[in-house]
Design a protein around this motif. Structure first.
Motif, short mmCIF file in Angstrom:
data_model
loop_
_atom_site.label_atom_id
_atom_site.label_comp_id
_atom_site.label_asym_id
_atom_site.label_seq_id
_atom_site.Cartn_x
_atom_site.Cartn_y
_atom_site.Cartn_z
N THR A 98 -23.55 42.09 64.73
CA THR A 98 -24.57 42.71 65.58
C THR A 98 -25.26 41.58 66.32
O THR A 98 -25.38 40.47 65.80
CB THR A 98 -25.61 43.49 64.75
N SER A 114 -25.80 44.26 74.43
CA SER A 114 -25.25 45.54 73.93
C SER A 114 -25.10 46.52 75.07
O SER A 114 -24.10 47.27 75.14
CB SER A 114 -26.18 46.11 72.87
N GLY A 162 -21.73 48.23 76.43
CA GLY A 162 -21.67 49.70 76.48
C GLY A 162 -21.23 50.21 77.83
O GLY A 162 -20.59 51.26 77.94
N LYS A 221 -17.89 56.66 77.11
CA LYS A 221 -19.16 57.15 76.56
C LYS A 221 -19.12 57.32 75.06
O LYS A 221 -20.09 57.03 74.36
CB LYS A 221 -19.52 58.48 77.24
N ARG A 222 -18.05 57.83 74.53
CA ARG A 222 -17.98 58.10 73.09
C ARG A 222 -17.15 57.04 72.35
O ARG A 222 -16.69 57.27 71.24
CB ARG A 222 -17.40 59.50 72.83
N LYS A 223 -16.97 55.92 72.99
CA LYS A 223 -16.17 54.85 72.40
C LYS A 223 -17.09 53.78 71.80
O LYS A 223 -18.23 53.59 72.25
CB LYS A 223 -15.27 54.20 73.45
N THR A 224 -16.55 53.10 70.79
CA THR A 224 -17.28 52.00 70.18
C THR A 224 -16.32 50.85 69.95
O THR A 224 -15.10 51.04 69.91
CB THR A 224 -17.92 52.39 68.83
N LEU A 225 -16.90 49.66 69.81
CA LEU A 225 -16.12 48.49 69.46
C LEU A 225 -16.65 47.97 68.13
O LEU A 225 -17.60 47.19 68.07
CB LEU A 225 -16.23 47.42 70.55
N ASP A 226 -16.04 48.45 67.05
CA ASP A 226 -16.49 48.13 65.70
C ASP A 226 -15.76 46.88 65.22
O ASP A 226 -14.52 46.85 65.17
CB ASP A 226 -16.17 49.31 64.77
N THR A 227 -16.52 45.86 64.90
CA THR A 227 -15.90 44.59 64.51
C THR A 227 -15.31 44.62 63.11
O THR A 227 -14.80 43.60 62.63
CB THR A 227 -16.93 43.45 64.61
N ALA A 237 -10.63 51.94 74.43
CA ALA A 237 -12.08 52.05 74.66
C ALA A 237 -12.49 51.56 76.04
O ALA A 237 -13.42 52.09 76.66
CB ALA A 237 -12.85 51.26 73.58
#
Length: 799
Positions: free
Chosen positions: A570, A605, A609, A614-620, A631
């Protein structure tokens, strides 16, 4: 009367003190003033010289000793600093209020220039009883009695209300002007009863200014300081031992000639009063004189470093003189020849033009109008750009942001590598029977693991960037470095170099290991091929069984290692503030800034973004190369590396945020876009006061032509005062406001006597046997007499 020859213009401010007591105040102050006699006048004179006082007055309580005054006046002719001594009295005056009466000490200064011994009238006019003031209202003169005394004396006066505390103070002092109560005090202000209000304690200056602004009385509340000295040997202290007020005391400086008329002009204009001697710009690009030949005579017209106004009838040659002074730069050939012929016919020639580089701008009669026309067709923005400070360099902020983003990118890469490691695991069927074990069977394992050089490389890049940034900072702020800084910087640079070399060595070692591993793999593959050709089926089956067991073990170990390297990233870092650069010009503030105010975690961030759906994330922890591709908005089909695409697009988005921007702030609003479309004459003169556009003289021919009288009165005069605070001004005008209300520092009057020109000059308060500058303005400028009368009625109270 004048003590010494007076120069025509103010070359330097006049340091004053009009509140000094002598033995004539003994009826009130007793033994405190016993040494203040004519015989001891050298004591006071030496103290005034020591403190470089230029104008002074002995103002005793309701008394005047002509001999003491005359003794100090006689010292002026041999003085280095003291140029003028005025006669005066500190009158105790009772003013009626709605319920009672209040006493105020009024320092009253007289103009005795009409005759050498005119001041003798003062002591004769003050009523005495038993050698003490014969008051008619308790311990004070009534207001009527005071004015009867003034009328009997018959000399022009300047009045200064004495006060030891600030207006609005909750602890008013007895006999202060503000002790009269707010109603009467405001009446004093409204009718300009007093020319100024005196205080001694310099700490009161802040409160005085605060009161003036809060009550909208900046013009009417004019403050000067006075020592109120009672013991000459301790001057400027009040008594023998310095008090806190004495230690805080600062003399007042007036921008005026050292004459009574100069004093009267100064105390009726707040811009002529300061407690520091800083009235002019201090610019080195000024003209000291205009050198002319008139007829057969060489003449020099002294110029003020402030505002010089040239006046005279239309077609007298004022514009021709300015153009000649500027060597006719920008003047058409036809106009130049006509002006040269006229000046020649008048016997006038300019012996020295303005030196190269001394003139900032010359706005002739048509120039301002043409400038405004040009501004309205797109040139305004270019003119405004001259006033902005140096733009902010975005590179350091971009570097900081990219450093934080690269940490995120590295965490994503580790997640992708972990997902690849998981995907490399596959089902392996264990046979019911163990394959026949053949002798001399061989198993080859090509799963050689080599350390990852990426962390070392990233660290090398960060260290190198830090060294460059520190090196640039040390050079940029070189003049600010103090003892020991250079040595410490050298130690830091050496330490950073050692760190970089150690990790470079590690990287080189890892690369070498990779090369060896690749060679080993090639050799193993070659040998495995050979071996497969010679072993029996049983041996081959057993070898494959053992090899598969080894491979699946290695893959599991690799996946476990990658899992341990995962980082739940984060953005958590200290924001880097972007401080705008500003240049205040009048009521405007020119600001250079970037599109954002700081590099913050939320900013990064938000930028990321904006690059993904819109509903995508980049989770490490869970991201894979495929999920990142999915994404990213509009992912290009020909790009294999999604991390490179993400990095490139992030840089583009960051660059857009760090774009340099400009603002012009006026009363809290950004008016840059509005002013870029064009602005009026008032704004034009506001901008001319900006020191940032360079040094140099500003010359303007009839600035009033493009402006209303209301605008001149309400804003433009103040803008010209601001211009004079930045540079020398030479202007031609026919408007009395630009002379009297602007309080120009020098008036140059051109007139004609027969076929020859006559040139006279001096400060507004200057007068000599041949002429009086105020009379010249009154007689030759339309509306000049009315303007002067409104300005000067304040001190003409004896009538």
């Amino acid at each position: 009367m004048d003590m010494a020859p007076t120069k025509k213009i103010v070359q330097k401010p006049v340091k004053v003190d009009f509140h000094i007591h002598s033995a004539a105040s003994a009826h009130k102050d007793g033994q405190k003033v016993k040494d203040g006699t004519a015989e001891n006048i050298n004591v006071l004179f030496n103290k005034l010289e020591e403190n470089e006082v230029n104008m002074a007055a002995i103002t005793d309580h309701d008394a005047f000793d002509y001999d003491i005054y005359d003794a100090l006046r006689a010292k002026v002719k041999n003085a280095c600093s003291l140029q003028q001594v005025l006669p005066g009295v500190e009158f105790t005056v009772s003013f009626k209020t709605s319920n009672t009466s209040k006493t105020v000490h009024v320092v009253t200064l007289f103009d005795d220039s009409c005759a050498y011994d005119a001041a003798k009238r003062i002591s004769d006019a003050i009523p005495l009883k038993n050698d003490k003031p014969d008051y008619d209202s308790g311990n004070a003169f009534s207001e009527d009695a005071y004015w009867n005394i003034i009328r009997t004396i018959g000399l022009d006066i300047v009045t200064i209300a004495h006060q030891k505390t600030s207006p609005g103070s909750t602890q008013t002092r007895k006999n202060d002007a503000n002790s009269a109560g707010e109603e009467l005090y405001n009446e004093f202000l409204f009718i300009d009863y007093f020319e100024a209000y005196e205080y001694k304690n310099r700490r009161n200056e802040l409160f005085n200014k605060s009161y003036a602004y809060s009550h909208d009385q900046q013009e009417r509340l004019r403050f000067i300081t006075g020592s109120d000295c009672h013991v000459w040997s301790a001057y400027p202290c009040y008594g023998s031992h310095p008090s806190p007020a004495d230690r805080d005391f600062a003399h007042t400086y007036l921008k005026c000639l050292p004459t009574f008329k100069g004093l009267a002009m100064a105390v009726t204009d707040v811009s002529r009063i300061k407690t520091i001697p800083s009235f002019f710009s201090g610019s080195t690009t000024v003209l000291d004189t205009i050198e002319l030949t008139l007829g057969a005579e060489d003449i020099e017209i002294p110029l003020s470093p402030g505002i010089n106004a040239i006046i005279g009838d239309n077609s007298i040659g004022k514009s021709s003189l300015l153009n000649a002074l500027n060597n006719y730069e920008g003047v058409g050939q036809y106009t130049r020849k006509g002006q040269e012929r006229y000046l020649s016919a008048m016997g006038l020639s300019v012996r020295a033009t303005i030196p190269e580089g001394y003139l900032l701008q010359f706005d002739g009669q048509e120039a301002i109008r043409k400038s405004f026309e040009g501004l309205n067709v797109g040139k305004a923005k270019k003119q405004l750009d001259r006033h902005f400070p140096t733009p902010i360099e975005p590179a350091p902020f971009k570097h900081y942001a990219m450093g934080q983003f690269n940490r995120f990118l590295q965490a994503l890469q580790r997640s992708c590598e972990y997902q690849d490691a998981l995907s490399s695991l596959h089902d392996y069927g264990i046979p019911r029977k163990r394959p026949l074990e053949a002798p001399e069977s061989l198993t080859f394992d090509k799963g050689i693991h080599v350390a990852d050089a990426t962390p070392h490389s990233c660290l090398i890049d960060e260290v190198a960037a830090s060294r460059v940034k520190l090196f640039d900072a040390a050079n940029f702020y070189k003049e600010a470095l103090i003892e020991g800084d250079e040595k410490d910087f050298a130690l830091i640079f050496a330490a950073l170099d050692r760190i970089r070399m150690r990790h470079q060595k590690a990287v080189d070692g890892i690369h070498l290991e990779k090369q060896v591993a690749n060679k080993v793999k090639e050799a193993v593959a070659y040998r495995e091929k050979d071996q497969s050709q010679v072993i029996t089926d049983a041996q081959k089956a057993l070898a494959q069984h053992q090899h598969s067991i080894g491979r699946i073990g290695a893959a599991i170990a690799e996946a476990v290692l990658k899992e341990q390297q995962l980082q739940n990233h984060t953005f958590d870092f200290k924001p880097m503030r972007i401080v705008p650069e500003s240049n205040p010009v009048g009521n405007l503030k020119f600001v250079c800034k970037l599109g954002i105010e700081a590099i913050t975690p939320d900013l990064l961030s938000s930028l990321i973004g904006g690059l993904i759906g819109k509903r995508k994330t980049l989770d490490t922890l869970t991201a894979s190369y495929d999920s990142i591709k999915d994404a990213i908005n509009s992912y290009p089909s020909d790009e294999e590396n999604p991390l490179a695409v993400l990095s490139s697009r992030f840089k583009t988005a960051l660059d857009a945020k760090l774009m340099p921007k400009k603002s012009i702030i006026r009363e809290g609003d950004d008016v840059y876009d509005e002013l870029s479309q064009g602005y009026n004459a008032q704004m034009y003169f506001t901008l001319m006061a900006d020191r940032g556009i360079g040094e140099g003289i500003y010359m303007v021919d009839q600035p009033e032509d493009q402006i209303s009288q209301k605008a001149i009165r309400e804003s433009v005069l103040n803008e010209f005062r601001n211009i004079a605070g930045s540079r020398q001004v030479i202007l031609i005008t026919h408007n009395p406001q630009f002379i009297v209300n602007l309080d120009v520092d020098n008036v140059i009057f051109i007139s004609r006597e027969g076929d020859t020109l006559l040139i006279r000059s001096g400060a507004l308060e200057y007068s000599c046997d041949e002429y009086n500058v105020l009379d010249i303005v009154a007689e030759n400028i339309e509306g000049g007499l009315d303007t002067i009368q409104r300005r000067m009625k304040r001190y003409d109270k004896a009538n």
